[in-house]
Each structure stands twice: as structure tokens, then as C-alpha cells.
Design an enzyme around this catalytic site. Sequence first.
Site, mmCIF file in Angstrom:
data_model
loop_
_atom_site.group_PDB
_atom_site.id
_atom_site.type_symbol
_atom_site.label_atom_id
_atom_site.label_comp_id
_atom_site.label_asym_id
_atom_site.label_seq_id
_atom_site.Cartn_x
_atom_site.Cartn_y
_atom_site.Cartn_z
ATOM 1 C CE LYS A 1 49.582 -38.294 20.715
ATOM 2 N NZ LYS A 1 50.260 -38.447 22.022
ATOM 3 C CB SER B 1 48.833 -42.089 23.103
ATOM 4 O OG SER B 1 49.498 -40.842 23.256
ATOM 5 C CB SER C 1 52.448 -40.618 24.300
ATOM 6 O OG SER C 1 51.523 -41.365 25.060
HETATM 7 N N1 GLN Z 1 50.974 -45.078 27.990
HETATM 8 C C1 GLN Z 1 50.735 -43.869 28.722
HETATM 9 C C2 GLN Z 1 49.302 -43.843 29.195
HETATM 10 O O1 GLN Z 1 48.520 -44.595 28.681
HETATM 11 C C3 GLN Z 1 51.079 -42.761 27.812
HETATM 12 C C4 GLN Z 1 50.318 -41.502 27.968
HETATM 13 C C5 GLN Z 1 50.905 -40.393 27.178
HETATM 14 O O2 GLN Z 1 52.102 -40.185 27.201
HETATM 15 N N2 GLN Z 1 50.050 -39.663 26.512
HETATM 16 O O3 GLN Z 1 48.964 -43.097 30.065
#
Ligand code: GLN
Length: 505
Positions: free
Chosen positions: A80, A155, A179
Amino acid sequence: MSEVFGLTAADLAHRLGAGEISSVEATQAHLDRIAAVEEEIHAFLNVNTDEALAAAADVDARRGRGEDLPELAGVPVAVKDLVVTRGQVTTAGSRMLQGWVPPYDATIVQKLRAAGMPILGKTNMDEFAMGSSTEHSAFGPTRNPWDTSRIPGGSGGGSAAAVAAFQAPLAVGTDTGGSIRQPAAVTGTVGVKPTYGSVSRYGLVALASSLDQAGPCARTVLDAALLHDVIAGHDPLDATSLPEPAQPYADAARAGAANADLTGLRVGVVRELGGEGYHQGVRDRFTESLDLLVAAGAEVVEVSCPHFDAALAAYYLILPSEASSNLARFDGMRYGLRVEPSEGPVTAERVMAATRGAGFGAEAKRRIILGTYALSAGHYDAYYGSAQKVRTLIQRDFAAAFEQVDVLVSPTTPTTAFRLGEKVDDPMAMYLNDVATIPANLAGIPAMSLPSGLAEDDLPAGFQILAPARADASLYRVGAALEAHQLSAWGGPLIDRIRSVEAGA
Ligand code: GLN
């Protein structure tokens, strides 16, 4: 799936070890697959062909000399773009870091390199890991390999899509509120958020430091465990790193698959993570997997975690608060983007304003404003302070639940993959995707998402398993056992039914 790119990481590692295939061949097969489907999927922000092949050739040479190599040596991996890689552009999905080449490696990248794993490239993500669809990436969204009109989750949608589209056998993700797990759920793959502090955060672009945790993305439970074994462990460079050594997760996964009898296991279904807001198809698949656990001998009870109803609200105060502080470093002075005001004096404050105005996307700005407000003198107690209290109540809910059961389970997400564009302009609708994944981050406990089947819309649904802190091995034992029962019920891996990208293969 008989092609090289269709092999699991475990099978590929076995063939590499037996000399049936070289790492250069395996890496090239994945690079070819990336070339074939990437235009449709856009899982990568950056593909490192030369460096990956050089790392593969190095492993092959060492194997040729008879060196004793780690189990995954020669197996390629995607990373990532939140994870810094020396010499390779790292953007965190933001214009703010476009073209930034880090001078050092994250600890987990050092570990991948030490394990002899060629890094194929950096995967797409929502800007600074804020989002559930990758649509907040500054460089365009990733598409779901099951249906390219749909989101791959976020994400870390790039890492999940790369694995689901067979572009990489394994990928590294990060999970601050889901995420890793939410993308795994909507792409029919396996994703694990480890216990907070068990995988080093050194070299992760920080989103919310008390929640961030890197972990594995894979197509099988064993593959996730193999990658988890590589990246876990104490790191003196991370002040929140747990002191004890990692447990052997692959051993736990192999034990779970070999002996899928779950007699004596107590499983708790979280009452608050299910029910009305969850699509029928997601609930049906969840119940079917639950039935498989019962058939395997597990005892299933319902448990209540009454404060989970407030988890989403607490998270969306704590995360922006920490993010607003972490993102203060992007000021146009130290590194990354620098924009000078188009007219008027070039003062530090005006450069900062111009840079942040141009560099951050809408969601990052929204959260910085929210976080700054929640932390401000007049509002701290009412917002941030209250959210921290809720966090404690959620930790207590988990502690009480784990006195009754060994693991907790729930659907990973309320729905299957939604359409690109459907929620991108509606922050609340986007945030609601995280309702079932966020409690684990607030409590620091480990959690896994694995597929539970295809819902009636022919899209994958996810099954979440949660375990007490430091009991990540339980996820692998139970997950591998469930996966073994699913495979016999389904007649083979779900992921092999992926169709939409085959045209490009
Ligand atoms: N959907 C979550 C957010 O927008 C995920 C964040 C993450 O795990 N990086 O905060």
C-alpha cells in the site's frame, strides 16, 4: 486457475523451494498479469518492474548457491502506498506527496526485503487512508475486479483489488478503521488487522496513530498468516510496539485447516453488528458460515456489546483529531508539495495556506477541520474527551464479551460493493460502511475478514472474526477451519469464480 499468477502464495513458495519455478519467472508472470488487467483495475500507483525483477534474480541466485531462505523468499508482494519505500515514490494517495521519494524504508518493508520478497509496486488508496472506496485517491479510483463499475473498498482498495485480480499473490495493507477488512470483504479476499502494536508502524504515513495498524491481504487464510509472520514483531523504532515476539501464525492456520473440528470453541455473535442496516444477502451468507461453524462443533451464542452503537461517532471524532495533528507536517516547508501564493508576499503562513489548499483533497480537508474543531479549547471536553470515554466503554464491552466466548463474529460490512460515484459526495453514507470494523480499532484487538460467499447480487460478502488482544493466532485457527468447511461446501475457492477481468488475461 492453472497459470502461475493463479497460485496461492503457499503453493508458489512450495514450487520455488522445490526448484520447479524461479522467482524471476513468478515475478514476471505477475508483472504480465498487471500489464494485462491494470488498465481496467488501476490497483497500482506505481509498478516497480526493474527493482522487482532484480530482487527476484537475487533470490534465485541465493537459492542456486544453496542458501537457506525464508519460506516466502521469491514470492512477490504489493505494498500500500501509505508505507514508505526507499527509492520508490510514496504518495499516500495524495497530491501533497506526488513524486516524493522517501530516503528510508518502513520497518515492514525492510522485513519484506529481508524475507526475499520482490516488491511489485505501490497500491492505490484513498488519500491519507481516509475513505471506504478509493474514490478519494488523488490519482483516480481503483475498480472492483468482480464488477468494474463498483468500488473495491477503501482505503486499501488497491491492495485488495491487486490480490483479487491475481496481480499479486499477497499485499500489505493498513487498517485504522477497516481499510484492510472492508476491501477484503467486498473483493472476496482475506484481510487481517493485527493486534495494535504487534506490527511496526515505523515508516507508515500516519493517519490516526492510536488506531493505525498494518496487516496482510491475501486470497487464503494461510497466505495471510504467512505474510503476517513476515511483518510482525517488536520494533524499537515504534514506541507503541509490543515487546513480546510474534506467534507463528502460519502454524495456527495450518493446524486449523488440518483439524477443522471446532468442538469446545465458543463463538459470540455480536447483536449490535447485524440486523436491520445490513443487506439481506450479507446476513444470509453470514448465517450460512455460522452454520458451518456449528456443524464443525463450535458453540454459538449471542452476546451484546451495548456501546458499539456509539463506536462510529466516537471514531469519527478521534480519527479526525489525530489526523489533524498528524497532517500538520504537510506545510510546504519540509518535504512534499510546495505552492507559493500566486500574488502578494511569500510569507511562511501564505505558502502553508497555498500548499495545503492545493495539496489536500476534499475529504482530508473535511477531517482536518473537524479534528481541529474537536480539539479546540472550548470544545475538547464535549467532543474529543467524550469520544475517548466511549472508547473505554467499547473496550469494556469487548472485555466482558471475551469472558463468555473465545472469538466474536459479525458480517464485515453492511453491504456488498456499491457503485463508483454512489456515495462519494455523501460522507455519512461513506462512513457507515465502517460500522462493523471500527470497534476492533478502538479497542486495539485483532480481526480478520474472510469471504462468506456471494450475495444475491453475485458480489462477495465478508465474515469478520474478532479475538482478544494478542490472540491473533486464534483468528488463523478458526479462520482456516471455517475456510476448509467453506471450500467443501462451495466446491472450491470463491475467488476462482472471478470473471470480469478474465477478458484481459
Ligand atoms: N473508512 C475508514 C475511514 O475512512 C477507514 C480508515 C482506515 O482504515 N485507514 O476512516
